[in-house]
Design a protein around this motif. Sequence first.
Motif, mmCIF file in Angstrom:
data_model
loop_
_atom_site.group_PDB
_atom_site.id
_atom_site.type_symbol
_atom_site.label_atom_id
_atom_site.label_comp_id
_atom_site.label_asym_id
_atom_site.label_seq_id
_atom_site.Cartn_x
_atom_site.Cartn_y
_atom_site.Cartn_z
ATOM 1 N N ALA A 28 0.793 -1.221 0.000
ATOM 2 C CA ALA A 28 0.000 0.000 0.000
ATOM 3 C C ALA A 28 0.834 1.284 0.000
ATOM 4 C CB ALA A 28 -0.940 0.002 1.218
ATOM 5 N N THR A 29 2.141 1.161 0.111
ATOM 6 C CA THR A 29 2.956 2.375 0.187
ATOM 7 C C THR A 29 4.203 2.268 -0.694
ATOM 8 O OG1 THR A 29 4.355 1.586 2.003
ATOM 9 C CG2 THR A 29 2.302 2.701 2.622
ATOM 10 N N VAL A 30 4.812 3.417 -0.966
ATOM 11 C CA VAL A 30 6.065 3.452 -1.720
ATOM 12 C C VAL A 30 7.145 2.680 -0.974
ATOM 13 C CG1 VAL A 30 7.932 4.955 -2.542
ATOM 14 C CG2 VAL A 30 5.547 5.653 -2.850
ATOM 15 N N GLY A 31 7.223 2.899 0.361
ATOM 16 C CA GLY A 31 8.246 2.251 1.170
ATOM 17 C C GLY A 31 8.162 0.734 1.089
ATOM 18 N N GLN A 32 6.934 0.210 1.235
ATOM 19 C CA GLN A 32 6.762 -1.248 1.159
ATOM 20 C C GLN A 32 7.108 -1.761 -0.237
ATOM 21 O OE1 GLN A 32 2.639 -1.391 2.186
ATOM 22 N NE2 GLN A 32 2.986 -1.411 4.397
ATOM 23 N N ALA A 33 6.723 -0.978 -1.249
ATOM 24 C CA ALA A 33 6.988 -1.406 -2.624
ATOM 25 C C ALA A 33 8.492 -1.483 -2.881
ATOM 26 C CB ALA A 33 6.325 -0.443 -3.613
ATOM 27 N N LEU A 34 9.232 -0.456 -2.423
ATOM 28 C CA LEU A 34 10.680 -0.453 -2.643
ATOM 29 C C LEU A 34 11.324 -1.646 -1.946
ATOM 30 C CD1 LEU A 34 11.502 3.368 -2.355
ATOM 31 C CD2 LEU A 34 11.182 1.991 -4.424
ATOM 32 N N ALA A 35 10.822 -1.989 -0.766
ATOM 33 C CA ALA A 35 11.346 -3.152 -0.045
ATOM 34 C C ALA A 35 11.111 -4.426 -0.848
ATOM 35 C CB ALA A 35 10.687 -3.247 1.336
ATOM 36 N N ARG A 36 9.908 -4.587 -1.396
ATOM 37 C CA ARG A 36 9.610 -5.794 -2.189
ATOM 38 C C ARG A 36 10.465 -5.854 -3.447
ATOM 39 N NH1 ARG A 36 4.746 -8.263 -0.444
ATOM 40 N NH2 ARG A 36 4.818 -7.812 1.775
ATOM 41 N N VAL A 37 10.630 -4.707 -4.088
ATOM 42 C CA VAL A 37 11.432 -4.667 -5.315
ATOM 43 C C VAL A 37 12.864 -5.109 -5.014
ATOM 44 C CG1 VAL A 37 12.454 -3.093 -7.027
ATOM 45 C CG2 VAL A 37 10.018 -2.938 -6.490
ATOM 46 N N GLY A 38 13.341 -4.797 -3.804
ATOM 47 C CA GLY A 38 14.676 -5.225 -3.417
ATOM 48 C C GLY A 38 14.768 -6.696 -3.105
ATOM 49 N N GLU A 39 13.618 -7.328 -2.832
ATOM 50 C CA GLU A 39 13.630 -8.725 -2.389
ATOM 51 C C GLU A 39 13.546 -9.749 -3.511
ATOM 52 O OE1 GLU A 39 11.213 -7.697 1.706
ATOM 53 O OE2 GLU A 39 10.301 -9.015 0.220
ATOM 54 N N ARG A 40 12.734 -9.433 -4.522
ATOM 55 C CA ARG A 40 12.501 -10.461 -5.546
ATOM 56 C C ARG A 40 12.176 -9.837 -6.897
ATOM 57 N NH1 ARG A 40 7.584 -14.110 -5.678
ATOM 58 N NH2 ARG A 40 8.355 -14.063 -7.808
ATOM 59 N N ALA A 41 12.223 -10.680 -7.933
ATOM 60 C CA ALA A 41 11.966 -10.196 -9.292
ATOM 61 C C ALA A 41 10.477 -10.253 -9.620
ATOM 62 C CB ALA A 41 12.747 -11.048 -10.286
ATOM 63 N N PHE A 42 10.010 -9.240 -10.332
ATOM 64 C CA PHE A 42 8.624 -9.208 -10.790
ATOM 65 C C PHE A 42 8.596 -9.132 -12.312
ATOM 66 C CE2 PHE A 42 8.435 -7.487 -6.495
ATOM 67 C CZ PHE A 42 7.400 -8.241 -5.953
ATOM 68 N N ASP A 43 7.538 -9.697 -12.890
ATOM 69 C CA ASP A 43 7.353 -9.574 -14.336
ATOM 70 C C ASP A 43 6.608 -8.290 -14.670
ATOM 71 O OD1 ASP A 43 8.410 -12.199 -15.129
ATOM 72 O OD2 ASP A 43 6.769 -12.933 -13.885
ATOM 73 N N VAL A 44 5.647 -7.960 -13.812
ATOM 74 C CA VAL A 44 4.859 -6.767 -14.055
ATOM 75 C C VAL A 44 4.516 -6.127 -12.715
ATOM 76 C CG1 VAL A 44 2.620 -7.990 -14.078
ATOM 77 C CG2 VAL A 44 2.852 -5.871 -15.348
ATOM 78 N N ALA A 45 4.423 -4.799 -12.685
ATOM 79 C CA ALA A 45 4.036 -4.100 -11.465
ATOM 80 C C ALA A 45 2.982 -3.069 -11.817
ATOM 81 C CB ALA A 45 5.250 -3.421 -10.833
ATOM 82 N N LEU A 46 1.847 -3.118 -11.129
ATOM 83 C CA LEU A 46 0.798 -2.123 -11.325
ATOM 84 C C LEU A 46 0.918 -1.100 -10.193
ATOM 85 C CD1 LEU A 46 -2.238 -4.433 -12.223
ATOM 86 C CD2 LEU A 46 -0.366 -3.598 -13.658
ATOM 87 N N VAL A 47 1.222 0.132 -10.548
ATOM 88 C CA VAL A 47 1.610 1.115 -9.544
ATOM 89 C C VAL A 47 0.687 2.326 -9.583
ATOM 90 C CG1 VAL A 47 3.505 2.542 -8.695
ATOM 91 C CG2 VAL A 47 4.024 0.399 -9.866
ATOM 92 N N ASP A 48 0.024 2.580 -8.463
ATOM 93 C CA ASP A 48 -0.787 3.788 -8.302
ATOM 94 C C ASP A 48 0.162 4.985 -8.139
ATOM 95 O OD1 ASP A 48 -3.022 5.426 -7.774
ATOM 96 O OD2 ASP A 48 -2.767 5.149 -5.614
ATOM 97 N N LEU A 49 -0.256 6.158 -8.586
ATOM 98 C CA LEU A 49 0.643 7.319 -8.487
ATOM 99 C C LEU A 49 0.543 8.014 -7.133
ATOM 100 C CD1 LEU A 49 0.374 8.952 -12.029
ATOM 101 C CD2 LEU A 49 2.249 7.619 -11.072
ATOM 102 N N GLY A 50 -0.678 8.228 -6.634
ATOM 103 C CA GLY A 50 -0.860 8.974 -5.386
ATOM 104 C C GLY A 50 -0.889 8.037 -4.192
ATOM 105 N N LEU A 51 0.277 7.807 -3.594
ATOM 106 C CA LEU A 51 0.363 6.880 -2.457
ATOM 107 C C LEU A 51 0.561 7.683 -1.176
ATOM 108 C CD1 LEU A 51 2.551 4.303 -4.326
ATOM 109 C CD2 LEU A 51 0.237 3.884 -3.482
#
Lengths: 153, 218
Positions: free
Chosen positions: B34-57
């Motif tokens: 739900a947040t930029v911070g959590q997303a950045l943590a996940r991106v650092g942990e594993r590979a994704f094929d696609v990411a759907l990202v809301d702009l206003g977090l």
Amino acid sequence: MRLAVQGLMAQPATLDDVAADWRAETAQRAETGGFELAWQAQGELTGIVLQPRLRMHATRMLREAVTNALRHSGGKRLEVLLRADSNQLALQVGDDGAGAPAEGGDRAGQGIAGLHRRAHSLGGRCEVVAGPRGGTRVSIELPLHALPDNAAI
Amino acid sequence: MNAALVVEDLEDIRLWLERALLDAFPGVVVQSVATVGQALARVGERAFDVALVDLGLPDGNGLHVVRALRASQPGALPVVVTIYDDDEHLFPALQAGAFGYLLKEQPRELLVAQLRRIVQGEPPLSPPIARRVLAHFARPAPVPAAPAALIVDPQLTERETEVLQRVAKGFTLPEIAQQFGLSRYTVADHVKQIYRKLDVSSRAEAALEAARRGLVNP
């Protein structure tokens, strides 16, 4: 899905730009649904400005009429005719399916009832009739000006 | 298509996106934050094929997630999900390297179809964005202030411009392919090139701006 959409389509836009958006969405949906699309626009669309409220409601009405044709008509061909002059915007959505759904409790009927409500509150009208060569034809006419001030939709 | 990331703070929209992903790609593993911070943590942990990202977090702009994905996972497709269909919001997202965008308010079957096309390498391109891209590349190319070490500002080819002009009029990519006698894959490649040039063009502008400032304040 229903959303609070502040900001969505908030700017006035010329009808030729809006018509391009409508065409793009409708063509994609027709492709996805396996329909052939015949799209026709008449009139000098560049000089006509759509206010945000009319744009939003016209967008949703077109979307609803297209949904009905794609989901409930059982046809294969979708015809959209867009006509405008300085006073009025007219949209016709036709299909070659099984014919006009009754305005009852089913989903198609509810969608059409919604079209009537929206058209009425914008000071326009909506008609659902059998098409000249079978299928259903939804005709929507909306005035470009003189909207009722406090119409709630 | 194995792993997807959803970055969205509104729960009903998050669920709607998750369901659309599962519809489009049965068996996909979806992680939602739900947040930029959590997303950045996940991106650092594993590979994704696609990411759907809301702009206003809640803790910032989703473009940070797009940039982080672009930098650390070149194979991932960042897709911006927004309620705004205007180019003011979407254009910066494309310049940040988003591989397309999806509108929250649209028929569900269209969202699912667009997700499938994105993963097949056909990014969505709406008429307003096509108009904005045309205007962007129609401007005169900036004169380099410092010739050394600048990225060359790319220009569109004639064919890419023609594709954009047709999209701006409301034609779909398969329709344009038919009009030009091309395969839809060729047209999709043109669109990918346009996106790439937009990204390069924004970096060229940034480099130019940095060079200009460097000359003013050495």
